[in-house]
Enzyme design. Structure first.
Site, PDB file in Angstrom:
ATOM      1  N   ASN A  61      -7.215 -10.628  -1.774  1.00  0.00           N
ATOM      2  CA  ASN A  61      -6.308  -9.809  -0.967  1.00  0.00           C
ATOM      3  C   ASN A  61      -6.268 -10.299   0.475  1.00  0.00           C
ATOM      4  O   ASN A  61      -7.311 -10.520   1.098  1.00  0.00           O
ATOM      5  CB  ASN A  61      -6.752  -8.353  -0.997  1.00  0.00           C
ATOM      6  CG  ASN A  61      -6.470  -7.684  -2.316  1.00  0.00           C
ATOM      7  OD1 ASN A  61      -6.179  -8.342  -3.319  1.00  0.00           O
ATOM      8  ND2 ASN A  61      -6.552  -6.363  -2.339  1.00  0.00           N
TER       9      ASN A  61
ATOM     10  N   SER B  29       0.843  -1.185   0.000  1.00  0.00           N
ATOM     11  CA  SER B  29       0.000   0.000   0.000  1.00  0.00           C
ATOM     12  C   SER B  29       0.883   1.241   0.000  1.00  0.00           C
ATOM     13  O   SER B  29       2.107   1.158   0.184  1.00  0.00           O
ATOM     14  CB  SER B  29      -0.885   0.008   1.246  1.00  0.00           C
ATOM     15  OG  SER B  29      -0.073   0.136   2.412  1.00  0.00           O
TER      16      SER B  29
ATOM     17  N   ASP C  41      -1.220  -1.542  -3.991  1.00  0.00           N
ATOM     18  CA  ASP C  41      -2.536  -1.745  -3.405  1.00  0.00           C
ATOM     19  C   ASP C  41      -3.161  -0.397  -3.049  1.00  0.00           C
ATOM     20  O   ASP C  41      -2.558   0.405  -2.338  1.00  0.00           O
ATOM     21  CB  ASP C  41      -2.406  -2.615  -2.153  1.00  0.00           C
ATOM     22  CG  ASP C  41      -3.736  -3.067  -1.595  1.00  0.00           C
ATOM     23  OD1 ASP C  41      -4.703  -3.160  -2.367  1.00  0.00           O
ATOM     24  OD2 ASP C  41      -3.801  -3.342  -0.375  1.00  0.00           O
TER      25      ASP C  41
ATOM     26  N   SER D 150      -9.251 -11.369   4.374  1.00  0.00           N
ATOM     27  CA  SER D 150      -8.619 -12.141   5.453  1.00  0.00           C
ATOM     28  C   SER D 150      -9.685 -12.933   6.202  1.00  0.00           C
ATOM     29  O   SER D 150     -10.824 -12.481   6.362  1.00  0.00           O
ATOM     30  CB  SER D 150      -7.875 -11.219   6.421  1.00  0.00           C
ATOM     31  OG  SER D 150      -6.642 -10.802   5.863  1.00  0.00           O
TER      32      SER D 150
ATOM     33  N   HIS E 264     -12.325  -3.954   5.108  1.00  0.00           N
ATOM     34  CA  HIS E 264     -10.945  -4.129   5.523  1.00  0.00           C
ATOM     35  C   HIS E 264     -10.842  -4.363   7.030  1.00  0.00           C
ATOM     36  O   HIS E 264     -11.783  -4.106   7.785  1.00  0.00           O
ATOM     37  CB  HIS E 264     -10.120  -2.895   5.149  1.00  0.00           C
ATOM     38  CG  HIS E 264      -9.856  -2.762   3.688  1.00  0.00           C
ATOM     39  ND1 HIS E 264     -10.116  -1.626   2.972  1.00  0.00           N
ATOM     40  CD2 HIS E 264      -9.365  -3.653   2.789  1.00  0.00           C
ATOM     41  CE1 HIS E 264      -9.786  -1.810   1.704  1.00  0.00           C
ATOM     42  NE2 HIS E 264      -9.335  -3.038   1.570  1.00  0.00           N
ATOM     43  N   GLY E 265      -9.671  -4.834   7.473  1.00  0.00           N
ATOM     44  CA  GLY E 265      -9.422  -5.005   8.893  1.00  0.00           C
ATOM     45  C   GLY E 265      -9.906  -6.332   9.440  1.00  0.00           C
ATOM     46  O   GLY E 265     -10.333  -7.226   8.708  1.00  0.00           O
TER      47      GLY E 265
ATOM     48  N   GLY F 137     -10.482  -7.129   1.341  1.00  0.00           N
ATOM     49  CA  GLY F 137     -10.929  -7.437   2.691  1.00  0.00           C
ATOM     50  C   GLY F 137     -11.215  -8.907   2.865  1.00  0.00           C
ATOM     51  O   GLY F 137     -12.224  -9.297   3.455  1.00  0.00           O
TER      52      GLY F 137
END
Length: 307
Positions: free
Chosen positions: A253, A49, A82, A213, A180-181, A211
């Site tokens: 991602n 990023s 990114d 994960s 995200h997160g 997002g």
């Protein structure tokens, strides 16, 4: 072998599997990604990023990737920017040696997003660099969200068709309900797979899941055991990742999972040996845990043995 993102994702698109796009902020994370790829015989996308580039320095980020790409010449790897926030940021990355860039103008109206994306595509393609763009806004789909709110934040398939045709972008990140997160969903995880399938049908290009994960049990347990706090975080379940790939996702991602795995091992060593100050004693186990997490993800996404 450093290649354009197209080389990796066009194959995944044709053969219906996913490729992990793993973020890195230091050597240990990057090395873990390459080691897992070597272990699983998998192509990889490594991405940084703008914040990571500011932390490492763009020359260092590119330099480390080139060194590891030379160390593992049999592994196809794309170096991806990114969430590039501007035309200038993307051009800077291209000039520095990135082989793929994302221009994220999704916060603008459709017309402005299309304009900015087209500008980047025009320049990037001259250099053989692939381009990713995003439509919609990343936010989890909650049970109490209204129809109007849902339509406002999630991708419009018809707009996606027009966007891809006019911008000539190489791959698209359609918002289908992720965020995200570590805290992606307040209730049960929900993704709009029907919308995803429609976007795939209308665009017929590689699609991207941001997002993504998963916060798998072994990672969260290790983090909590070491003294970390996750406050009931929820990632994207593995079965959802598999379903997303069936629906047309090819680039997945992953960042948060690697961070949590890394810190859990660093904190564990610090707790167990309070006199320890040899950084290698912290970073070697942290890297080994990340390799384990990444290798498992490659199996789930279907990229193992795709070289």
């Amino acid at each position: 072998m450093l290649v354009s993102g197209n080389v990796i994702l066009d194959k995944a698109h044709k053969e219906n599997y996913g490729v992990g796009a793993f973020n890195f902020v230091n050597y240990e994370m990057l090395s873990a990604i390459f080691e897992a790829a070597d272990k699983k015989n998998s192509p990889i996308i490594v991405q940084a990023s703008e914040g990571a580039i500011k932390y490492m320095g763009i020359d260092m980020a590119v330099g480390m990737v080139k060194v590891l790409a030379a160390r593992y010449p049999h592994i196809p790897v794309a170096l991806h920017l990114d969430h590039g926030t501007s035309f200038e940021s993307c051009i800077k990355a291209i000039r520095a040696g990135f082989t793929s860039v994302m221009i994220d103008a999704s916060h603008h109206c459709f017309e402005e997003n299309l304009k900015e994306t087209s500008r980047v595509v025009e320049v990037a393609h001259i250099s053989g660099v692939s381009v990713e763009a995003e439509l919609g806004r990343l936010m989890g789909i909650e049970d109490n969200i209204s129809v109007d709110e849902k339509e406002a934040c999630l991708v419009n398939p018809k707009e996606a068709e027009v966007f891809v045709k006019e911008s000539k972008v190489d791959f698209l990140a359609p918002a289908i309900g992720t965020s995200h997160g570590a805290f992606k969903f307040k209730g049960e995880p929900k993704l709009d797979f029907k919308r995803l399938s429609e976007v795939k049908k209308l665009t017929n290009i590689p699609l991207v899941l941001h997002g993504a994960s998963a916060i798998p049990a072994n990672v969260s347990e290790a983090f909590l055991k070491s003294g970390g706090v996750l406050n009931g975080s929820k990632g994207v379940p593995f079965e959802f990742l598999k379903e997303a790939i069936k629906g047309g996702i090819n680039k997945i991602n992953t960042d948060t999972d690697l961070r949590i795995a890394f810190i859990s091992e660093v904190r564990r060593i610090a707790n167990e040996d309070k006199a320890q100050f040899d950084l290698r004693k912290f970073f070697a186990p942290a890297k080994a845990f990340m390799v384990e997490v990444i290798a498992e993800r490659m199996d789930i996404l279907g990229s193992s043995n795709k070289i």
